[in-house]
Design a protein around this motif. Structure first.
Motif, PDB file in Angstrom:
ATOM      1  N   TRP A 138       0.851  -1.190   0.000  1.00  0.00           N
ATOM      2  CA  TRP A 138       0.000   0.000   0.000  1.00  0.00           C
ATOM      3  C   TRP A 138       0.882   1.233   0.000  1.00  0.00           C
ATOM      4  CZ3 TRP A 138      -5.316  -0.285   2.725  1.00  0.00           C
ATOM      5  CH2 TRP A 138      -5.963  -1.445   2.335  1.00  0.00           C
ATOM      6  N   PRO A 139       0.446   2.308  -0.650  1.00  0.00           N
ATOM      7  CA  PRO A 139       1.312   3.478  -0.795  1.00  0.00           C
ATOM      8  C   PRO A 139       1.535   4.267   0.492  1.00  0.00           C
ATOM      9  CG  PRO A 139      -0.844   3.922  -1.744  1.00  0.00           C
ATOM     10  CD  PRO A 139      -0.822   2.462  -1.360  1.00  0.00           C
ATOM     11  N   THR A 169       0.179  12.942   7.580  1.00  0.00           N
ATOM     12  CA  THR A 169      -0.831  12.857   6.527  1.00  0.00           C
ATOM     13  C   THR A 169      -1.582  11.536   6.679  1.00  0.00           C
ATOM     14  OG1 THR A 169      -1.212  12.976   4.127  1.00  0.00           O
ATOM     15  CG2 THR A 169       0.755  11.803   4.855  1.00  0.00           C
ATOM     16  N   LEU A 170      -2.819  11.520   6.234  1.00  0.00           N
ATOM     17  CA  LEU A 170      -3.629  10.302   6.215  1.00  0.00           C
ATOM     18  C   LEU A 170      -4.544  10.335   5.007  1.00  0.00           C
ATOM     19  CD1 LEU A 170      -4.681   9.837   9.946  1.00  0.00           C
ATOM     20  CD2 LEU A 170      -3.354   8.225   8.581  1.00  0.00           C
ATOM     21  N   SER A 171      -4.836   9.162   4.511  1.00  0.00           N
ATOM     22  CA  SER A 171      -5.812   9.029   3.435  1.00  0.00           C
ATOM     23  C   SER A 171      -6.773   7.906   3.810  1.00  0.00           C
ATOM     24  CB  SER A 171      -5.122   8.718   2.105  1.00  0.00           C
ATOM     25  OG  SER A 171      -4.457   7.473   2.175  1.00  0.00           O
ATOM     26  N   SER A 172      -7.871   7.848   3.088  1.00  0.00           N
ATOM     27  CA  SER A 172      -8.819   6.740   3.217  1.00  0.00           C
ATOM     28  C   SER A 172      -9.050   6.189   1.821  1.00  0.00           C
ATOM     29  CB  SER A 172     -10.145   7.218   3.824  1.00  0.00           C
ATOM     30  OG  SER A 172      -9.975   7.595   5.171  1.00  0.00           O
ATOM     31  N   ASN A 173      -8.875   4.873   1.668  1.00  0.00           N
ATOM     32  CA  ASN A 173      -9.091   4.206   0.391  1.00  0.00           C
ATOM     33  C   ASN A 173     -10.522   3.693   0.358  1.00  0.00           C
ATOM     34  OD1 ASN A 173      -6.352   4.635   0.077  1.00  0.00           O
ATOM     35  ND2 ASN A 173      -5.808   2.576   0.693  1.00  0.00           N
ATOM     36  N   ILE A 174     -11.264   4.098  -0.658  1.00  0.00           N
ATOM     37  CA  ILE A 174     -12.687   3.774  -0.719  1.00  0.00           C
ATOM     38  C   ILE A 174     -13.010   3.153  -2.070  1.00  0.00           C
ATOM     39  CG2 ILE A 174     -15.024   4.728  -0.600  1.00  0.00           C
ATOM     40  CD1 ILE A 174     -13.840   7.007   1.144  1.00  0.00           C
ATOM     41  N   TYR A 216      -6.272   4.759  -7.486  1.00  0.00           N
ATOM     42  CA  TYR A 216      -5.071   3.956  -7.632  1.00  0.00           C
ATOM     43  C   TYR A 216      -5.455   2.488  -7.661  1.00  0.00           C
ATOM     44  CZ  TYR A 216      -4.306   1.893  -2.971  1.00  0.00           C
ATOM     45  OH  TYR A 216      -4.392   1.134  -1.840  1.00  0.00           O
ATOM     46  N   GLN A 217      -4.521   1.667  -8.092  1.00  0.00           N
ATOM     47  CA  GLN A 217      -4.739   0.228  -8.164  1.00  0.00           C
ATOM     48  C   GLN A 217      -4.194  -0.420  -6.896  1.00  0.00           C
ATOM     49  OE1 GLN A 217      -6.523  -1.541 -10.532  1.00  0.00           O
ATOM     50  NE2 GLN A 217      -7.060   0.574 -11.026  1.00  0.00           N
ATOM     51  N   ASN A 218      -5.077  -0.759  -5.996  1.00  0.00           N
ATOM     52  CA  ASN A 218      -4.714  -1.431  -4.758  1.00  0.00           C
ATOM     53  C   ASN A 218      -4.279  -2.856  -5.095  1.00  0.00           C
ATOM     54  OD1 ASN A 218      -5.276  -3.237  -2.425  1.00  0.00           O
ATOM     55  ND2 ASN A 218      -5.894  -1.330  -1.437  1.00  0.00           N
ATOM     56  N   VAL A 219      -3.166  -3.298  -4.526  1.00  0.00           N
ATOM     57  CA  VAL A 219      -2.619  -4.620  -4.843  1.00  0.00           C
ATOM     58  C   VAL A 219      -3.560  -5.751  -4.447  1.00  0.00           C
ATOM     59  CG1 VAL A 219      -0.229  -3.851  -4.720  1.00  0.00           C
ATOM     60  CG2 VAL A 219      -1.330  -4.741  -2.665  1.00  0.00           C
ATOM     61  N   THR A 220      -4.474  -5.489  -3.530  1.00  0.00           N
ATOM     62  CA  THR A 220      -5.405  -6.509  -3.069  1.00  0.00           C
ATOM     63  C   THR A 220      -6.785  -6.351  -3.679  1.00  0.00           C
ATOM     64  OG1 THR A 220      -4.249  -6.547  -0.954  1.00  0.00           O
ATOM     65  CG2 THR A 220      -6.407  -7.582  -1.009  1.00  0.00           C
ATOM     66  N   HIS A 221      -7.274  -5.128  -3.782  1.00  0.00           N
ATOM     67  CA  HIS A 221      -8.678  -4.878  -4.103  1.00  0.00           C
ATOM     68  C   HIS A 221      -8.947  -4.275  -5.472  1.00  0.00           C
ATOM     69  CE1 HIS A 221      -9.428  -5.825   0.048  1.00  0.00           C
ATOM     70  NE2 HIS A 221      -8.746  -4.783   0.470  1.00  0.00           N
TER      71      HIS A 221
END
Length: 180
Positions: A95-96, A133-138, A160-165
């Motif tokens: 994850w980035p 910094t923080l992000s939320s992947n949705i 972005y392309q999540n390696v899992t999802h």
């Protein structure tokens, strides 16, 4: 203990809000996790559905994540002791960056618990853990999570392309200087 063994500190802080207690995962939480993951309509935005075996492996990884990264997901309880969801910080391999994530169980939805818990975790990450910094992947189509992220002041930064999802939207949270 062998000389090459490393001592792992699994001290997980307890966070408290007006209505909630965020605490370490316990073995007694597993049935709630398995029930959540068994429900395809509820768990699709969190990598589900999963069978009990897969849910157990994910559940066990919660503590492993705390041990390896020093942060992770808290279980969210009401002050009366009812477990209503999970909220925390997550950064698996590939994850980035660390993510602020949340999921409410059926008994915790529609009460503002996710917002209250996520704000507490974000505040703790900035004030006590040194996050800048923080992000939320949705997942695309998860409008409830988008609404929560936006209510917290986050904005869609990119996909972005999540390696899992696969494809996920990255919502950027305001930094610590903006929320102090």
């Amino acid at each position: 203990m062998p000389a090459t063994a490393q001592q792992i500190d699994l001290t997980i802080p307890v966070l408290q809000t007006e209505r909630l207690v965020l605490r370490a995962p316990q073995s007694s939480d597993f049935d709630a996790i398995a029930t959540f993951y068994a429900d395809a309509d509820r768990s699709w935005g969190f990598g589900g559905p999963q069978n009990r075996n897969e849910a157990w492996r994910w559940f066990a990884s919660l503590l492993g994540h705390w041990a390896l990264r020093g942060f992770g997901f808290w279980m969210v309880d009401t002050r009366e002791g009812q477990t209503v969801g999970m909220v925390g910080l997550w950064e698996p391999e590939g994850w980035p960056e660390p993510e602020l994530g949340w999921v409410m169980f059926a008994n915790g939805e529609g009460k503002g618990y996710a917002f209250e818990a996520a704000m507490a975790v974000r505040d703790h990450a900035y004030r006590n853990m040194g996050f800048r910094t923080l992000s939320s992947n949705i997942f695309p189509g998860n409008q409830r999570s988008v609404a929560l992220a936006e209510r917290m002041g986050a904005w869609k930064e990119r996909e972005y392309q999540n390696v899992t999802h696969g494809t996920e939207m990255v919502y950027r949270h305001p930094g610590p200087e903006a929320v102090a």
